[in-house]
Design a protein around this motif. Structure first.
Motif, PDB file in Angstrom:
ATOM      1  N   LEU A 133      -2.006   1.493   0.092  1.00  0.00           N
ATOM      2  CA  LEU A 133      -1.730   1.185   1.497  1.00  0.00           C
ATOM      3  C   LEU A 133      -2.010   2.382   2.397  1.00  0.00           C
ATOM      4  O   LEU A 133      -2.526   2.249   3.506  1.00  0.00           O
ATOM      5  N   GLY A 134      -1.648   3.569   1.913  1.00  0.00           N
ATOM      6  CA  GLY A 134      -1.912   4.762   2.708  1.00  0.00           C
ATOM      7  C   GLY A 134      -3.390   5.001   2.921  1.00  0.00           C
ATOM      8  O   GLY A 134      -3.838   5.329   4.025  1.00  0.00           O
ATOM      9  N   LEU A 135      -4.179   4.831   1.863  1.00  0.00           N
ATOM     10  CA  LEU A 135      -5.613   5.056   1.970  1.00  0.00           C
ATOM     11  C   LEU A 135      -6.282   4.014   2.856  1.00  0.00           C
ATOM     12  O   LEU A 135      -7.177   4.335   3.631  1.00  0.00           O
ATOM     13  N   LEU A 136      -5.842   2.756   2.761  1.00  0.00           N
ATOM     14  CA  LEU A 136      -6.390   1.732   3.659  1.00  0.00           C
ATOM     15  C   LEU A 136      -6.013   2.023   5.106  1.00  0.00           C
ATOM     16  O   LEU A 136      -6.766   1.714   6.032  1.00  0.00           O
ATOM     17  N   GLY A 137      -4.851   2.645   5.285  1.00  0.00           N
ATOM     18  CA  GLY A 137      -4.446   3.029   6.637  1.00  0.00           C
ATOM     19  C   GLY A 137      -5.383   4.034   7.268  1.00  0.00           C
ATOM     20  O   GLY A 137      -5.416   4.180   8.496  1.00  0.00           O
TER      21      GLY A 137
END
Length: 410
Positions: free
Chosen positions: A141-145
């Motif tokens: 989720l962090g990387l997609l953010g």
């Protein structure tokens, strides 16, 4: 190499997870009206969250216990209860706003009313918190953010007058038609959005979940001191793009779609699609973090077993709290409450709760019984005390400014 990847991945997830619905909306609102004249507040807020996140992470690494777990033991149940009530109230408001933010982001691409989407989002958030590995929350989720970096690209593509933006940032030169009291209200809102209480409690509890120890202090500090400032630059990009694209048109930001308008103007449909992916990832990730933070805080206060690495049966109370807060969020949102309005209220009350959140952290980080030789140094204490004064000022000013300015509408 493994340690390097841990630092790099932590930095990336910090950038992707820094900008939640509160930062998205507040920075876009402020940018459209004030440009970068309040950008200094973002910088001050980023430094503050770095100071206290480092303390919380250090406490987790050295003591092996989460910060909130120690607050009751060190300061007593009454002080801990005040901390719990203040931070939990803001965390729940933020959780509701994040779940609503995911629904709003999906509405942009599906044209389905967000009220109809909310129950499915709530169920998905609960399922992820119940079954998904902690690494999924941290990494995927962090990387997609990181798709939100498209705002920095959009700002560059819009070709702003960089000298004018720099002048606004350095001189706090607000537009002449704006009132100082309104600027003060939004300054408090930006400060509250940058230093939201759930961030430090989630960071500390997450460190315990990840098994941090003294040898991980370097990794923890790299994540904090590089990741959060880069996330702050992303916030400034959102504000700057809003000023360049929407400021001349006098368009005020009141919806998530309007937050993405500068990207659509600069980069077209492809850019907007990337931004929407970033919206979904950032808000969904923040929903998971705030939901977990609520369960962490309550479980740690009452001494219940907690954590995603603990078997569900052994942490039944922890998972029950996750169910309850998810049902609460869905129940509020299906009444057609505007998630943007909830966001605006949450960042203001976040400022009100800041002293209750950060004073106990400062106390625990100075306790040699828990920290040994790793208690705060002079610099950490000086910065911690300085920010304690700032958060008290923000807490005292937040409600009066909200009333005087009618939530920044004058």
């Amino acid at each position: 190499m493994k340690k390097f990847l841990g630092i790099a991945l932590g930095i990336l997830t910090a950038i992707g997870g820094f900008v939640d619905i509160g930062d998205l909306v507040t920075n876009a609102q402020v940018g459209a009206r004030f440009g970068l004249s309040l950008g200094w507040v973002v910088i001050v807020g980023v430094i503050g969250i770095c100071v206290f996140a480092e303390m919380s992470g250090r406490v987790a690494a050295i003591s092996g216990r989460a910060t909130f777990d120690l607050i009751r033991e060190r300061l007593g149940p009454r002080m801990a209860m005040m901390n719990l009530i203040g931070s939990l109230g803001v965390t729940l408001l933020t959780f509701i706003a994040e779940v609503g933010g995911v629904a709003l982001a999906l509405e942009l691409v599906s044209s389905v009313n967000e009220v109809l989407i909310v129950p499915f989002i709530g169920a998905l958030v609960w399922a992820v918190l119940w079954r998904a590995k902690f690494s999924l929350l941290e990494n995927v989720l962090g990387l997609l953010g990181l798709c939100l970096i498209v705002f920095a690209v959009a700002l560059w593509q819009l070709g702003p007058d960089w000298g004018s933006l720099g002048h606004q940032l350095l001189t706090a030169d607000k537009p002449g038609d704006e009132k100082w009291v309104t600027a003060a209200f939004y300054a408090v809102a930006l400060f509250g959005a940058a230093m939201t209480p759930y961030e430090v409690f989630f960071f500390s509890s997450g460190g315990v979940e990840d098994g941090w120890s003294e040898k991980d202090l370097g990794t923890m500090r790299a994540n904090v001191l590089i990741g959060f400032p880069l996330g702050g630059l992303l916030s400034l990009s959102i504000a700057g793009a809003a000023w360049v694209a929407l400021g001349p048109l006098e368009v005020s930001v009141g919806t998530l779609g309007q937050v993405g308008l500068p990207v659509a103007i600069a980069l077209g449909k492809i850019g907007l699609a990337i931004a929407v992916i970033g919206f979904v990832a950032a808000t969904f990730g923040a929903a998971c973090e705030t939901g977990l933070s609520a369960a962490y805080s309550i479980s740690q206060y009452f001494g219940w077993q907690w954590g995603k690495f603990v078997k569900n049966k052994e942490a039944a109370h922890f998972h029950l709290v996750l169910v309850v807060v998810t049902l609460l969020a869905v129940g509020v949102l299906v009444t057609r409450v505007d998630p943007i309005m909830v966001t605006e209220v949450s960042v203001v009350f976040s400022a009100v709760a800041l002293p209750l959140t950060y004073f106990p952290i400062l106390v625990v980080a100075n306790d040699r019984d828990y920290m040994g030789e790793h208690t705060n140094g002079r610099l950490a204490n000086a910065m911690g005390l300085t920010y304690l004064v700032l958060v008290i000022v923000a807490a005292v000013a937040a409600i009066p400014l909200m009333i005087i300015t009618k939530m920044g509408t004058i």
